[in-house]
Design a protein around this motif. Structure first.
Motif, PDB file in Angstrom:
ATOM      1  N   ALA A 155       0.818  -1.217   0.000  1.00 41.40           N
ATOM      2  CA  ALA A 155       0.000   0.000   0.000  1.00 41.40           C
ATOM      3  C   ALA A 155       0.851   1.265   0.000  1.00 41.40           C
ATOM      4  CB  ALA A 155      -0.932   0.002   1.211  1.00 41.40           C
ATOM      5  N   ASP A 156       2.079   1.190   0.460  1.00 37.81           N
ATOM      6  CA  ASP A 156       2.939   2.372   0.540  1.00 37.81           C
ATOM      7  C   ASP A 156       3.821   2.565  -0.692  1.00 37.81           C
ATOM      8  OD1 ASP A 156       2.046   3.178   3.066  1.00 37.81           O
ATOM      9  OD2 ASP A 156       3.388   1.760   4.066  1.00 37.81           O
ATOM     10  N   ARG A 157       3.584   1.801  -1.741  1.00 41.09           N
ATOM     11  CA  ARG A 157       4.384   1.912  -2.954  1.00 41.09           C
ATOM     12  C   ARG A 157       3.622   2.663  -4.046  1.00 41.09           C
ATOM     13  NH1 ARG A 157       7.289  -4.031  -3.687  1.00 41.09           N
ATOM     14  NH2 ARG A 157       8.074  -4.226  -1.538  1.00 41.09           N
ATOM     15  N   TYR A 158       4.368   3.080  -5.083  1.00 43.59           N
ATOM     16  CA  TYR A 158       3.797   3.770  -6.238  1.00 43.59           C
ATOM     17  C   TYR A 158       3.624   2.782  -7.395  1.00 43.59           C
ATOM     18  CZ  TYR A 158       4.707   8.255  -3.941  1.00 43.59           C
ATOM     19  OH  TYR A 158       4.706   9.318  -3.070  1.00 43.59           O
ATOM     20  N   PRO A 159       2.729   3.096  -8.340  1.00 46.50           N
ATOM     21  CA  PRO A 159       2.456   2.163  -9.445  1.00 46.50           C
ATOM     22  C   PRO A 159       3.688   1.752 -10.248  1.00 46.50           C
ATOM     23  CG  PRO A 159       0.748   3.826  -9.360  1.00 46.50           C
ATOM     24  CD  PRO A 159       1.790   4.228  -8.349  1.00 46.50           C
ATOM     25  N   HIS A 160       4.667   2.673 -10.419  1.00 40.99           N
ATOM     26  CA  HIS A 160       5.819   2.336 -11.254  1.00 40.99           C
ATOM     27  C   HIS A 160       6.703   1.255 -10.626  1.00 40.99           C
ATOM     28  CE1 HIS A 160       7.848   5.204  -8.490  1.00 40.99           C
ATOM     29  NE2 HIS A 160       8.911   4.464  -8.734  1.00 40.99           N
ATOM     30  N   GLN A 161       6.458   0.914  -9.378  1.00 43.57           N
ATOM     31  CA  GLN A 161       7.236  -0.105  -8.689  1.00 43.57           C
ATOM     32  C   GLN A 161       6.670  -1.511  -8.872  1.00 43.57           C
ATOM     33  OE1 GLN A 161       7.031   2.394  -4.903  1.00 43.57           O
ATOM     34  NE2 GLN A 161       9.121   1.583  -4.724  1.00 43.57           N
ATOM     35  N   PHE A 162       5.634  -1.635  -9.700  1.00 43.60           N
ATOM     36  CA  PHE A 162       4.984  -2.925  -9.888  1.00 43.60           C
ATOM     37  C   PHE A 162       5.071  -3.386 -11.335  1.00 43.60           C
ATOM     38  CE2 PHE A 162       2.911  -0.946  -6.256  1.00 43.60           C
ATOM     39  CZ  PHE A 162       2.898  -1.972  -5.328  1.00 43.60           C
ATOM     40  N   SER A 163       4.902  -4.686 -11.526  1.00 45.88           N
ATOM     41  CA  SER A 163       4.805  -5.250 -12.869  1.00 45.88           C
ATOM     42  C   SER A 163       3.413  -5.005 -13.438  1.00 45.88           C
ATOM     43  CB  SER A 163       5.084  -6.754 -12.825  1.00 45.88           C
ATOM     44  OG  SER A 163       4.052  -7.423 -12.095  1.00 45.88           O
ATOM     45  N   GLY A 164       3.221  -5.332 -14.721  1.00 44.02           N
ATOM     46  CA  GLY A 164       1.916  -5.128 -15.340  1.00 44.02           C
ATOM     47  C   GLY A 164       0.818  -5.930 -14.676  1.00 44.02           C
ATOM     48  N   GLY A 165       1.105  -7.194 -14.334  1.00 43.60           N
ATOM     49  CA  GLY A 165       0.098  -8.015 -13.682  1.00 43.60           C
ATOM     50  C   GLY A 165      -0.264  -7.502 -12.301  1.00 43.60           C
ATOM     51  N   GLN A 166       0.746  -7.017 -11.560  1.00 37.45           N
ATOM     52  CA  GLN A 166       0.469  -6.457 -10.235  1.00 37.45           C
ATOM     53  C   GLN A 166      -0.350  -5.178 -10.344  1.00 37.45           C
ATOM     54  OE1 GLN A 166       4.589  -6.301  -8.960  1.00 37.45           O
ATOM     55  NE2 GLN A 166       4.270  -7.959  -7.490  1.00 37.45           N
ATOM     56  N   ARG A 167      -0.042  -4.361 -11.341  1.00 38.51           N
ATOM     57  CA  ARG A 167      -0.824  -3.140 -11.533  1.00 38.51           C
ATOM     58  C   ARG A 167      -2.285  -3.465 -11.842  1.00 38.51           C
ATOM     59  NH1 ARG A 167       2.727   1.304 -14.909  1.00 38.51           N
ATOM     60  NH2 ARG A 167       4.734   0.923 -13.903  1.00 38.51           N
ATOM     61  N   GLN A 168      -2.484  -4.502 -12.649  1.00 42.02           N
ATOM     62  CA  GLN A 168      -3.870  -4.845 -12.964  1.00 42.02           C
ATOM     63  C   GLN A 168      -4.588  -5.370 -11.729  1.00 42.02           C
ATOM     64  OE1 GLN A 168      -6.112  -3.791 -14.660  1.00 42.02           O
ATOM     65  NE2 GLN A 168      -6.003  -4.796 -16.662  1.00 42.02           N
ATOM     66  N   ARG A 169      -3.878  -6.045 -10.832  1.00 38.58           N
ATOM     67  CA  ARG A 169      -4.477  -6.468  -9.575  1.00 38.58           C
ATOM     68  C   ARG A 169      -4.895  -5.245  -8.749  1.00 38.58           C
ATOM     69  NH1 ARG A 169      -3.463 -11.946  -7.908  1.00 38.58           N
ATOM     70  NH2 ARG A 169      -2.291 -13.070  -9.525  1.00 38.58           N
ATOM     71  N   ILE A 170      -4.080  -4.203  -8.784  1.00 39.63           N
ATOM     72  CA  ILE A 170      -4.435  -2.967  -8.080  1.00 39.63           C
ATOM     73  C   ILE A 170      -5.688  -2.361  -8.693  1.00 39.63           C
ATOM     74  CG2 ILE A 170      -3.676  -0.622  -7.525  1.00 39.63           C
ATOM     75  CD1 ILE A 170      -0.778  -1.764  -7.577  1.00 39.63           C
TER      76      ILE A 170
END
Length: 362
Positions: free
Chosen positions: A175-190
């Motif tokens: 929860a304390d991270r920014y979108p650019h710190q995630f992969s595409g699949g993780q972003r879609q989970r968000i």
């Protein structure tokens, strides 16, 4: 794609030991009803309005979505399926037509009433990179809809956000991270978590896996399936890939040049398509053996006509191997055929009839 699933949800054909069983369609609650929905855009012409052309992105669509089911919408790029999804969300205003959600005509609502109603209709967007604000942390991305539509269960905002992250398979500390710190699949989970936050009844999934790697697509589809069962969700699942739509859907609507050309239960549509365009989509599904590609089906050929200058008659007749003279002059309407009220096709000569006498396009 994941292995085929089984079950009895939504009143569809289900596979049980190789036997097909037709579930009852009676006594279902209608979640979403669309009538004569259209979106037209005036293109070009400058100050001389008489020279403008009309792009019919969506042209007179009628659809019904039942509570607890997944209605898949499939078609080639540019067929109008995403525009249809945006109109359901009222992100795009329809040119004409009616959208009824949960028994309420959305066009009759005030802005404040529509804002409250939107709590129950959420969307998962196609691109997990552009749909998340890069300046916001994950906590704020998920908390934003919760602040707009507060939950009255007494839980703290932090507890709600952490519970949502866990539901979509992400650790609470993310929860304390920014979108650019995630992969595409993780972003879609968000993005899925954000749509899930306010406990909607209906979620419009606008090509939710098309921007992801194939290995990740299966994970996201499985997650959507699990969440649907857990929370009793209703989906409108939009995609141009028929395998993903077939895996997720109970019923499938096929769109071509802004119109629905066939609607059917998933199993019936895949095994016995009635529209030649549906047959072409099925023949285009990749198979492991090149020798079996398009086996028993007529694959799609040619290009989609210019939407600003569509052909007369049936829009598909320029690519149809069964086209006859009537197809070039008369536009077919979506009509119910044998197999129940959810079996509809817009074709003068459905495949069962066309196979009796094929006419080559001249």
């Amino acid at each position: 794609m994941p292995a085929g699933r089984t079950g009895s949800r939504g009143g569809r054909f289900v596979e049980r030991g190789g036997c097909d069983e037709l579930q009852s369609y009676d006594n279902r609650n209608v979640m979403l009803k669309i009538e004569r929905l259209s979106k037209h855009y005036a293109i070009g012409g400058g100050w001389r309005k008489s020279r403008r052309k009309v792009l019919r992105a969506v042209d007179g669509v009628d659809l019904t979505v039942y509570e607890g089911e997944t209605l898949g919408i499939v078609g080639e790029s540019g067929c109008g399926k995403s525009t249809l999804g945006h109109m359901i969300m009222h992100l795009t205003e329809p040119t004409e037509g009616r959208i009824e959600f949960d028994g309420v005509d959305l066009s009759t609502l005030s802005k404040e009433q529509l804002r409250r109603k939107r709590k129950h209709i959420q969307m998962i967007f196609q691109d997990p990179f552009s749909s998340l604000n890069p300046r916001m942390k994950v906590f704020d991305l998920i908390a934003e809809p919760l602040r707009t539509h507060p939950d009255e269960n007494g839980k703290s905002l932090a507890d709600q956000v952490h519970a949502i992250l866990e539901a979509v398979g992400l650790p609470p500390e993310y929860a304390d991270r920014y979108p650019h710190q995630f992969s595409g699949g993780q972003r879609q989970r968000i993005g899925i978590g954000r749509a899930l936050a306010v406990k909607p009844k209906l979620i419009v999934c606008d090509e939710p896996v098309s921007a992801l790697d194939v290995s990740i697509q299966a994970q996201i589809l499985n997650l959507l399936s699990v969440l649907q069962k857990r929370y009793g969700l209703t989906y409108v699942f939009i995609a141009h890939g028929l395998p993903a739509v077939a895996y997720m859907s109970d019923r499938i609507a096929v769109m071509y040049m802004g119109r629905v050309v066939e609607i059917a239960d998933k199993e019936r549509l895949l095994r016995h398509p009635l529209h030649p365009y549906t047959e072409g989509l099925i023949a285009s599904i990749p198979v492991s053996s090149p020798e079996r590609r398009g086996e028993g089906r007529n694959a799609l050929t040619g290009e989609t006509p210019n939407p600003l200058d569509p052909p007369a008659g049936c829009p598909f007749h320029t690519r149809c191997p069964y086209a006859q003279h009537r197809c070039r002059s008369e536009t077919p309407v979506l009509k119910t055929v044998a197999g129940g009220p959810d079996r509809q096709v817009a074709c003068h000569y459905p495949l069962e009839e066309a196979s009796k006498g094929v006419a080559t396009i001249g």
